[in-house]
Write an enzyme that holds these catalytic residues in place. Structure first.
Site, PDB file in Angstrom:
ATOM      1  N   SER A   1       4.697   2.520   7.894  1.00 21.43           N
ATOM      2  CA  SER A   1       4.291   1.370   7.090  1.00 21.43           C
ATOM      3  C   SER A   1       5.433   0.884   6.213  1.00 21.43           C
ATOM      4  O   SER A   1       6.069   1.670   5.508  1.00 21.43           O
ATOM      5  CB  SER A   1       3.100   1.733   6.198  1.00 21.43           C
ATOM      6  OG  SER A   1       1.935   1.919   6.956  1.00 21.43           O
TER       7      SER A   1
ATOM      8  N   ASP B   1      -0.081  -7.638   1.524  1.00 19.96           N
ATOM      9  CA  ASP B   1       0.319  -6.224   1.524  1.00 19.96           C
ATOM     10  C   ASP B   1       1.837  -6.078   1.590  1.00 19.96           C
ATOM     11  O   ASP B   1       2.356  -5.254   2.337  1.00 19.96           O
ATOM     12  CB  ASP B   1      -0.345  -5.464   2.683  1.00 19.96           C
ATOM     13  CG  ASP B   1      -0.205  -3.949   2.532  1.00 19.96           C
ATOM     14  OD1 ASP B   1       0.078  -3.481   1.422  1.00 19.96           O
ATOM     15  OD2 ASP B   1      -0.347  -3.240   3.554  1.00 19.96           O
TER      16      ASP B   1
ATOM     17  N   HIS C   1       0.822  -1.218   0.000  1.00 20.93           N
ATOM     18  CA  HIS C   1       0.000   0.000   0.000  1.00 20.93           C
ATOM     19  C   HIS C   1       0.853   1.265   0.000  1.00 20.93           C
ATOM     20  O   HIS C   1       0.358   2.349  -0.328  1.00 20.93           O
ATOM     21  CB  HIS C   1      -0.988  -0.004   1.176  1.00 20.93           C
ATOM     22  CG  HIS C   1      -0.399   0.327   2.506  1.00 20.93           C
ATOM     23  ND1 HIS C   1      -0.095  -0.624   3.462  1.00 20.93           N
ATOM     24  CD2 HIS C   1      -0.065   1.514   3.077  1.00 20.93           C
ATOM     25  CE1 HIS C   1       0.388  -0.041   4.540  1.00 20.93           C
ATOM     26  NE2 HIS C   1       0.418   1.269   4.333  1.00 20.93           N
TER      27      HIS C   1
END
Length: 468
Positions: free
Chosen positions: A194, A120, A90
């Site tokens: 992230s 992901d 992402h």
């Protein structure tokens, strides 16, 4: 009593200094349509400014104002000195340009080697004039609740930020995908972290920081990381093939509830129930059938749906695996040769559709006529009995049965007419069964689902209809 000075935890300065060179900041740029992104200012009709603003905004869009640049930030870490970098998918999804920045100030454009939306994860590649510092993966089995962990990343664009905490929990399911098995930590993880690494105190990557739960978007001590075992397996496949290579059985499954266990003749609610079998899949070739309850796969106990999902995904394509299951109360075993999930996804046929019953547990039943097929958008392959109508507060309605569903089987026996449904239920009741399991197909191309109904729970108006 002598005064005692309290001591904090041991410093992680040396560890952080050693690891920071292998952690990178990732920035991306995406070009998106800007049309209508800036509203035209409201001015009174006839105002001298009206023509000015209309001309200005129209000209701006015509002269290249149709696109605008959107930037995002994330983190990553180097796993190979040649320039391979792991991050979250992402972080780089939809990017037209990916830029990687190192702690020494070096910046390089990155290319995508491969990505996996289901976990992901993404693998990037940069070309640098010299070998890069790297960090190794640890083992999930070595991670214990209460162990100290350290996160390094790029929160809110503040690169090279270090935070520490403990492992709060393992194997967390936060409903982000089919393979959820997150490490939960209270180490501060924020937007921009992230894709960054979660380290143990030996400098091994034990997880990839991926998600947080927070009403404000800032850390409240609920951070989640993809375990190193899952990450390293996916990254290895991305590096070798540019895509993942997961195992596949060709089945749809659901959790075994207590009602289902009773209806299927099981002593306790364990394992997962096969609701549908792909006619061209490995499970069909091996002999597995809808209604089978899988309790072990490759020697591993299967307690819930995500256990089997993960075990199958991790199976080497072409490997032969023993599956233990219950069929009509009898424990059985057979071998299945795992197929290739990604290669099969475009070939999986749509599951059979189904309709509902008439005046049984609050349902009214109907023959599966061509008119009913058209009315409920049912395919030509589905066979069974249509649920024509469901009373809102009936037992069937409470169980989620809806108009347009098709009853395919009752307690693993095929039914084809409303009368056969009624007869089957009466027979099971006479045999002393307290729970009846319906196999239903959803309308509009939906999948098959098992629905247990306890006879003791049925209301008077939802009971068995009188005999004709």
């Amino acid at each position: 009593m002598p005064h005692q000075t309290s001591m904090g935890p041991k410093s992680v300065a040396d560890l952080a200094e050693r690891l920071i060179p292998a952690v990178v900041n990732i920035s991306t740029r995406s070009l998106v349509d800007s049309k209508d992104s800036i509203p035209l200012p409201k001015v009174p009709d006839g105002s001298p400014f009206q023509d000015f603003f209309e001309d200005f905004f129209e000209k701006n869009q015509e002269e290249g104002g149709r696109k605008r640049s959107v930037q995002s930030l994330g983190s990553g870490f180097v796993i190979d000195a040649s320039g391979l970098i792991v991050t979250n998918n992402h972080v780089i999804a939809g990017a037209d340009k990916i830029r990687v920045k190192f702690s020494d100030g070096g910046q390089y454009d990155a290319e995508i080697v491969g990505r996996d939306t289901k976990t992901d994860l993404a693998l990037l590649k940069v070309d640098t004039p010299k070998p890069l510092s790297t960090v190794p993966f640890g083992l999930e089995k070595d991670v214990r609740v209460g162990d100290w962990v350290m996160a390094i990343g790029n929160p809110f664009g503040l690169g090279g930020s270090v935070s520490i905490g403990i492992v709060s929990a393992r194997n967390r399911n936060i409903n982000t995908g089919p393979y959820d098995s997150f490490i939960q930590t209270d180490a501060a993880i924020n937007r921009g972290n992230s894709g960054g690494p979660l380290f143990d105190m030996y400098g091994n990557v034990v997880g990839v920081n991926t998600a947080i739960i927070s009403p404000s978007g800032a850390s409240i001590g609920l951070g989640f990381a993809i375990p190193a075992d899952i990450t390293s397996r996916v990254v290895t496949q991305l590096k070798e093939f540019g895509e993942t290579r997961r195992g596949w059985l060709g089945i749809r499954i659901q959790q075994v509830s207590e009602d289902l266990a009773e209806g299927l003749g099981l002593s306790d609610a364990r394992g997962v129930l096969i609701a549908w079998v792909n006619e061209a899949g490995p499970a069909e070739k091996a002999g597995l059938k809808p209604g089978d309850v899988i309790v072990r796969y490759g020697g591993e106990a299967v307690s819930e749906v995500r256990d089997l999902t993960r075990f199958v995904a991790e199976t080497t394509i072409g490997a032969e695996v023993e599956v233990e299951f219950y069929r009509k109360g009898q424990l059985m075993a057979l071998s299945v040769v795992a197929g290739h999930l990604e290669a099969s996804e475009s070939k999986v046929p749509i599951a059979k559709n189904a309709d509902k019953l008439s005046r049984l547990f609050g349902m009214s039943l109907s023959e599966l006529t061509p008119a009913e097929r058209r009315k409920h958008n049912l395919g030509d392959s589905v066979e069974g009995v249509v649920v024509h109508e469901v009373e809102p507060h009936s037992l069937a309605g409470q169980k989620g049965i809806q108009t347009g569903m098709v009853i395919v089987e009752i307690n693993q026996e095929i039914v084809s007419t409303p009368q056969s449904v009624v007869k089957r239920v009466e027979t099971l009741k006479a045999e002393g069964k307290s729970t009846i399991v319906f196999l239903l197909a959803r309308p509009d191309g939906g999948e098959l689902v098992f629905v247990p109904i306890k006879l003791d729970d049925s209301a008077p108006e939802g009971g068995l209809p009188p005999k004709d």
